[in-house]
Design an enzyme around this catalytic site. Structure first.
Site, PDB file in Angstrom:
ATOM      1  N   GLY A 173       0.677   3.722   6.420  1.00  0.00           N
ATOM      2  CA  GLY A 173       0.590   2.501   6.573  1.00  0.00           C
ATOM      3  C   GLY A 173       1.890   1.671   7.120  1.00  0.00           C
ATOM      4  O   GLY A 173       2.113   0.560   7.548  1.00  0.00           O
ATOM      5  N   ASP A 180       4.281  -0.630   3.121  1.00  0.00           N
ATOM      6  CA  ASP A 180       3.497  -1.764   3.756  1.00  0.00           C
ATOM      7  C   ASP A 180       3.038  -2.621   2.605  1.00  0.00           C
ATOM      8  O   ASP A 180       3.108  -3.742   2.685  1.00  0.00           O
ATOM      9  CB  ASP A 180       2.489  -0.907   4.583  1.00  0.00           C
ATOM     10  CG  ASP A 180       1.381  -0.087   3.991  1.00  0.00           C
ATOM     11  OD1 ASP A 180       2.194   0.833   3.515  1.00  0.00           O
ATOM     12  OD2 ASP A 180       0.364  -0.359   4.290  1.00  0.00           O
ATOM     13  N   ASP A 208      -4.862  -0.305   7.388  1.00  0.00           N
ATOM     14  CA  ASP A 208      -6.157  -0.087   7.777  1.00  0.00           C
ATOM     15  C   ASP A 208      -7.306  -0.013   6.947  1.00  0.00           C
ATOM     16  O   ASP A 208      -7.179  -0.217   5.668  1.00  0.00           O
ATOM     17  CB  ASP A 208      -6.063   1.624   8.346  1.00  0.00           C
ATOM     18  CG  ASP A 208      -6.180   2.623   7.040  1.00  0.00           C
ATOM     19  OD1 ASP A 208      -5.340   2.316   5.980  1.00  0.00           O
ATOM     20  OD2 ASP A 208      -7.026   3.533   7.025  1.00  0.00           O
ATOM     21  N   GLY A 225       0.409  -0.520  -7.409  1.00  0.00           N
ATOM     22  CA  GLY A 225       1.662  -0.163  -7.697  1.00  0.00           C
ATOM     23  C   GLY A 225       1.600   1.563  -7.953  1.00  0.00           C
ATOM     24  O   GLY A 225       2.703   2.214  -8.203  1.00  0.00           O
ATOM     25  N   ASP A 242      -0.200  -2.390  -4.157  1.00  0.00           N
ATOM     26  CA  ASP A 242      -1.426  -3.191  -4.699  1.00  0.00           C
ATOM     27  C   ASP A 242      -1.433  -2.920  -6.329  1.00  0.00           C
ATOM     28  O   ASP A 242      -1.285  -3.770  -7.063  1.00  0.00           O
ATOM     29  CB  ASP A 242      -2.933  -2.311  -3.918  1.00  0.00           C
ATOM     30  CG  ASP A 242      -4.139  -2.919  -4.433  1.00  0.00           C
ATOM     31  OD1 ASP A 242      -3.910  -3.889  -5.231  1.00  0.00           O
ATOM     32  OD2 ASP A 242      -5.014  -2.586  -3.722  1.00  0.00           O
ATOM     33  N   THR A 266       0.955   4.242  -6.319  1.00  0.00           N
ATOM     34  CA  THR A 266       1.762   5.077  -5.055  1.00  0.00           C
ATOM     35  C   THR A 266       3.138   4.774  -5.350  1.00  0.00           C
ATOM     36  O   THR A 266       3.776   5.912  -5.307  1.00  0.00           O
ATOM     37  CB  THR A 266       1.363   4.487  -3.759  1.00  0.00           C
ATOM     38  OG1 THR A 266      -0.264   4.656  -3.754  1.00  0.00           O
ATOM     39  CG2 THR A 266       1.785   5.562  -2.657  1.00  0.00           C
ATOM     40  N   LEU A 267       3.758   3.620  -5.392  1.00  0.00           N
ATOM     41  CA  LEU A 267       5.275   3.339  -5.190  1.00  0.00           C
ATOM     42  C   LEU A 267       5.490   4.093  -6.646  1.00  0.00           C
ATOM     43  O   LEU A 267       6.732   4.710  -6.742  1.00  0.00           O
ATOM     44  CB  LEU A 267       5.585   2.111  -5.208  1.00  0.00           C
ATOM     45  CG  LEU A 267       7.026   1.628  -5.244  1.00  0.00           C
ATOM     46  CD1 LEU A 267       7.820   2.468  -3.920  1.00  0.00           C
ATOM     47  CD2 LEU A 267       7.262   0.118  -5.106  1.00  0.00           C
ATOM     48  N   LYS A 307       0.582  -7.456  -3.677  1.00  0.00           N
ATOM     49  CA  LYS A 307      -0.600  -8.102  -3.890  1.00  0.00           C
ATOM     50  C   LYS A 307      -0.717  -8.159  -5.530  1.00  0.00           C
ATOM     51  O   LYS A 307      -1.892  -8.504  -6.040  1.00  0.00           O
ATOM     52  CB  LYS A 307      -1.666  -6.948  -3.611  1.00  0.00           C
ATOM     53  CG  LYS A 307      -2.827  -7.500  -3.182  1.00  0.00           C
ATOM     54  CD  LYS A 307      -3.603  -6.638  -2.246  1.00  0.00           C
ATOM     55  CE  LYS A 307      -5.129  -7.057  -2.153  1.00  0.00           C
ATOM     56  NZ  LYS A 307      -6.217  -6.051  -1.955  1.00  0.00           N
TER      57      LYS A 307
HETATM   58  C1  PRP Z   1      -1.853   2.439   1.003  1.00  0.00           C
HETATM   59  C2  PRP Z   1      -0.555   1.880   1.225  1.00  0.00           C
HETATM   60  C3  PRP Z   1       0.277   2.168   0.165  1.00  0.00           C
HETATM   61  C4  PRP Z   1      -0.721   2.187  -1.077  1.00  0.00           C
HETATM   62  C5  PRP Z   1      -0.703   1.128  -1.998  1.00  0.00           C
HETATM   63  O1  PRP Z   1      -1.939   3.537   1.464  1.00  0.00           O
HETATM   64  O2  PRP Z   1      -0.027   2.128   2.216  1.00  0.00           O
HETATM   65  O3  PRP Z   1       0.818   3.288   0.298  1.00  0.00           O
HETATM   66  O4  PRP Z   1      -1.951   2.210  -0.651  1.00  0.00           O
HETATM   67  O5  PRP Z   1      -1.746   1.086  -2.948  1.00  0.00           O
HETATM   68  P1  PRP Z   1      -1.299   0.984  -4.698  1.00  0.00           P
HETATM   69  O6  PRP Z   1      -0.298   0.234  -4.983  1.00  0.00           O
HETATM   70  O7  PRP Z   1      -2.761   0.615  -5.456  1.00  0.00           O
HETATM   71  O8  PRP Z   1      -0.894   2.513  -5.132  1.00  0.00           O
HETATM   72  P2  PRP Z   1      -3.073   4.586   1.631  1.00  0.00           P
HETATM   73  O9  PRP Z   1      -3.258   5.466   0.714  1.00  0.00           O
HETATM   74  O10 PRP Z   1      -4.223   3.520   2.143  1.00  0.00           O
HETATM   75  O11 PRP Z   1      -2.701   5.454   2.861  1.00  0.00           O
HETATM   76  P3  PRP Z   1      -1.981   4.919   4.379  1.00  0.00           P
HETATM   77  O12 PRP Z   1      -0.766   4.412   4.220  1.00  0.00           O
HETATM   78  O13 PRP Z   1      -2.121   6.159   5.262  1.00  0.00           O
HETATM   79  O14 PRP Z   1      -2.971   3.812   4.938  1.00  0.00           O
END
Ligand code: PRP
Length: 195
Positions: A54, A110, A169, A115, A113, A117-118, A141
């Protein structure tokens, strides 16, 4: 003539969507973020870590706007599948190629949402004992900040709805858009059943 053909091709591929942030708004904000990063990392050479996929456009624009020397690397984590709903713990798909122990590190996301992943990435990187760890997210978000998840640089706070473009995406579509648009629920539901 050629331009006309290109426009028709683009329109055919795109559904109607509300433009939440124009390319110009993003460009200006990226330069403001770069200015803050220049100031805060003035005497350092941070490792800038783009979170794939992303962040690929954001990191490309941000690193060209930043004036301080820095190194670039990438990690890939998947939080979502092809649809729009979060699916359990993030999976590490690609790790760094550099050692960050004792280095200053800037994670580039990017969107934040939930949090999840971070948080996951921060925990993973903190265990490698960087000298300093900071994060920049183009979009935040979350309705409220979280003291457990500091984000030093935020481009824009945004409300609900599913946003695409500028790297983001829906089932791999729309990443190429130079702006950020919001899809309506019908458009995202259609996708959940079509993949
Ligand atoms: C999306 C985005 C963040 C994550 C945020 O990645 O790029 O890394 O989701 O969501 P969260 O705060 O709820 O964890 P995605 O897994 O869609 O993969 P991509 O970056 O390859 O599109």
């Amino acid at each position: 003539m050629e331009e006309e053909v290109l426009t028709v091709a683009t329109d055919r591929a795109l559904p109607q969507m509300e433009v939440v942030l124009s390319a110009e708004q993003i460009r200006r904000r990226v330069y403001e973020l770069a200015h803050e990063i220049n100031r805060d990392f003035m005497d350092e050479t941070p490792v800038v870590i783009g979170m794939l996929k992303g962040s690929f456009i954001f990191v490309a624009d941000l690193c060209r706007a930043v004036a301080i020397p820095h190194h670039i690397d990438f990690m890939a984590v998947a939080a979502y599948g092809a649809g729009t709903a979060a699916m359990g713990a993030p999976r590490l798909l690609k790790d760094l190629t550099v050692n960050i122990t004792g280095r200053s590190v800037l994670i580039v996301e990017d969107i934040v949402d939930t949090g999840a992943t971070l948080s996951h990435i921060r925990r993973l990187l903190l265990a490698r004992q960087p000298r300093r760890l900071a994060s920049v997210a183009l979009l935040d978000k979350r309705a409220h900040g979280d003291p457990e998840l500091p984000i030093e640089y935020v481009g824009f706070k945004i409300d609900g709805g599913f946003v695409v473009g500028y790297g983001l995406d829906l089932a791999e579509r729309y990443r190429h858009l130079p702006y950020i648009g919001r899809l309506n629920p019908t458009q995202t539901e259609e996708n959940d059943t079509r993949v």
